[in-house]
Design a protein around this motif. Structure first.
Motif, PDB file in Angstrom:
ATOM      1  N   THR A 181       0.667   4.165  -3.061  1.00  0.00           N
ATOM      2  CA  THR A 181       0.546   5.592  -2.834  1.00  0.00           C
ATOM      3  C   THR A 181       1.675   6.547  -3.368  1.00  0.00           C
ATOM      4  N   MET A 232       1.054  -1.297   0.018  1.00  0.00           N
ATOM      5  CA  MET A 232      -0.107  -0.087   0.028  1.00  0.00           C
ATOM      6  C   MET A 232       0.822   1.216  -0.049  1.00  0.00           C
ATOM      7  N   TYR A 239      -2.387   8.193   5.240  1.00  0.00           N
ATOM      8  CA  TYR A 239      -3.639   7.533   4.615  1.00  0.00           C
ATOM      9  C   TYR A 239      -3.627   5.917   4.715  1.00  0.00           C
ATOM     10  N   VAL A 240      -2.419   5.313   4.179  1.00  0.00           N
ATOM     11  CA  VAL A 240      -2.133   3.855   4.154  1.00  0.00           C
ATOM     12  C   VAL A 240      -1.975   3.447   5.688  1.00  0.00           C
ATOM     13  N   HIS A 281      -3.575   4.641   8.173  1.00  0.00           N
ATOM     14  CA  HIS A 281      -5.287   4.527   8.877  1.00  0.00           C
ATOM     15  C   HIS A 281      -5.874   3.569   8.062  1.00  0.00           C
ATOM     16  N   LYS A 282      -5.744   3.308   6.879  1.00  0.00           N
ATOM     17  CA  LYS A 282      -6.559   2.206   6.021  1.00  0.00           C
ATOM     18  C   LYS A 282      -5.984   0.619   6.609  1.00  0.00           C
ATOM     19  N   SER A 283      -4.892   0.577   7.136  1.00  0.00           N
ATOM     20  CA  SER A 283      -4.384  -0.653   7.813  1.00  0.00           C
ATOM     21  C   SER A 283      -5.119  -0.678   9.251  1.00  0.00           C
ATOM     22  N   ASN A 284      -6.117   0.116   9.516  1.00  0.00           N
ATOM     23  CA  ASN A 284      -6.796   0.054  10.943  1.00  0.00           C
ATOM     24  C   ASN A 284      -5.764   0.349  12.155  1.00  0.00           C
TER      25      ASN A 284
END
Length: 438
Positions: free
Chosen positions: A157, A153, A199-200, A202-205
């Motif tokens: 990006t 990820m 961003y990534v 946060h996308k990874s929880n």
């Protein structure tokens, strides 16, 4: 052979590292393509003088950016591998430390810019680039993804940012924008990458808001990292001082000629970083379980670095003028000669990156500090002696000799680092390769 490949494929650990390395390689290859196309177009458009001004500004600001990282990136990755349950405290503490370092060093940078008494354009460019010191604190997120061997990820990006940045530079060229706008483009690259990492993450929880600062951990990290801080300072100086000294002894145009060669020579430096970085967790794990396997993996890494570096340096030595004529134009008439010399520094750079991984694994940062200092001092002295007589060719030789001194010969002075010297000599003499041939 087929059976061995099937076994490797079924080995989940191997495939995990392989996939991670593959994503990193894809990104770096695309960056090389962009550098050799859009980047070369930018250099041709600016010409030696304007590009010299920009590259010297980057080198000068780069010294301060290196200081602000506090040498934590490699150490943080190591700590995250062994203490995954403390990741929020590790990341939060490292982020605060780097941000504080950036704030202090930006103040020193502003003072340095004032006393340099350069023309207003050069000073403006340095001030624009100085903002990157703050944004770079988010690189701690990159260390996190490196530690868990998941770079897909962040790489995607980064590729998106590369495409957008390339389009911006094409727009600037086609519409005849002045030099200062290319400085803004460089700042955009750094800001976009930082936003992409956030961003990534946060996308990874995960969440930045869970990060915690620990003063006791900060003290511990500083205690472990101060040799790395000094290493970073010394490396940054002897990597960038040549461009600054060329401008001081000669003119910005010659700094541009030299920097154009350095860009082509250093385009390959991503390779040892990716390979060593991706294999570092495996090397650390081997050290904990099997000392013999640990040493074998290190030697194989050194052997691989030498083979790849020579595969680049040998053909480039003979093709440098041809390569420069294709990528740049007749304005850069000195660049090919510089490239044919500077490209050999890569042999020691490739080995040096791997040696630093060994030093981290052995916790020998303090000894490494002295070897880096020796390399930095050698580079400054050699530049001072060689540039007035041999111009930018002298700077290229100074870089080559100082890299060899720092990476290969300086470790001989210290008992604890002598094993690395013998591993490097073994790699440079192709001992293992000859054994396989027999």
């Amino acid at each position: 052979m087929l059976k061995k490949l099937i076994e490797l494929k079924n080995n989940s650990g191997f495939m995990k590292y392989f996939k991670n390395t593959s994503w990193l390689m894809i990104e770096k290859i695309l960056r090389i393509v962009a550098a050799l196309t859009i980047g070369a177009w930018v250099i041709r458009y600016l010409g030696p003088t304007d590009y010299g001004i920009l590259s010297v500004a980057q080198a000068f600001v780069g010294l301060f950016i290196a200081f602000s990282s506090l040498g934590l990136d490699g150490l943080l990755a190591r700590e995250l591998v062994g203490n995954a349950d403390k990741k929020n405290t590790l990341l939060g503490t490292a982020f605060v430390m780097q941000t504080l370092g950036s704030t202090i060093l930006t103040g020193f940078l502003l003072i340095a810019i004032y006393f340099r008494q350069e023309d207003s354009l050069s000073s403006k460019i340095m001030l624009i680039l100085a903002l990157m010191t703050f944004v770079n604190s988010f690189n701690v997120i990159g260390a996190y993804f490196q530690s868990i061997v998941k770079s897909k990820m962040p790489v995607i990006t980064s590729i998106v940012g590369l495409v957008i940045s390339s389009l911006i530079k094409v727009y600037l060229i086609l519409n005849n924008f002045s030099l200062i706008y290319f400085a803004y483009a460089l700042l955009f690259d750094t800001v976009f990458l930082a936003l992409g990492l956030i961003y990534v993450y946060h996308k990874s929880n995960e969440s930045l808001f869970k990060w915690k600062f620990s003063s006791s951990l900060a003290k511990s990290l500083i205690s472990d990292s101060w040799p790395l801080i000094m290493n970073t300072i010394f490396i940054s100086i002897y990597v960038r001082i040549d461009q600054i000294m060329i401008e001081a002894f000669m003119e910005a145009e010659f700094a541009g000629q030299y920097s154009a060669a350095v860009n082509l020579s250093q385009a390959w430096y991503f390779i040892p970083g990716i390979i060593s970085g991706s294999l570092f967790p495996a090397i650390i794990n081997a050290k904990r379980s099997n000392e013999s396997l640990y040493k074998d993996r290190l030697q194989q890494l050194y052997d691989l670095m030498v083979v790849i570096a020579l595969a680049i340096a040998i053909p480039m030595t003979f093709l440098s003028d041809w390569v420069v004529s294709i990528i740049y134009d007749d304005q850069f008439y000195l660049t090919g000669g510089v490239l044919s010399i500077h490209i050999w520094s890569g042999v020691f750079v490739f080995l040096g990156v791997s040696v630093q991984k060994w030093i981290l694994a052995e916790n020998l940062q303090r000894v490494s500090t002295f070897t880096r200092f020796i390399g930095m001092a050698a580079n400054i002295i050699l530049n001072y002696i060689l540039i007035p007589t041999y111009g930018i060719y002298g700077a290229a030789f100074a870089t080559l000799f100082s890299q060899a001194i720092s990476v290969l010969f300086a470790p001989l002075l210290f008992r604890k680092t002598r094993p690395s010297f013998f591993m490097m000599i073994k790699a440079l003499s192709f001992v293992n390769l000859f054994k396989k041939i027999r």
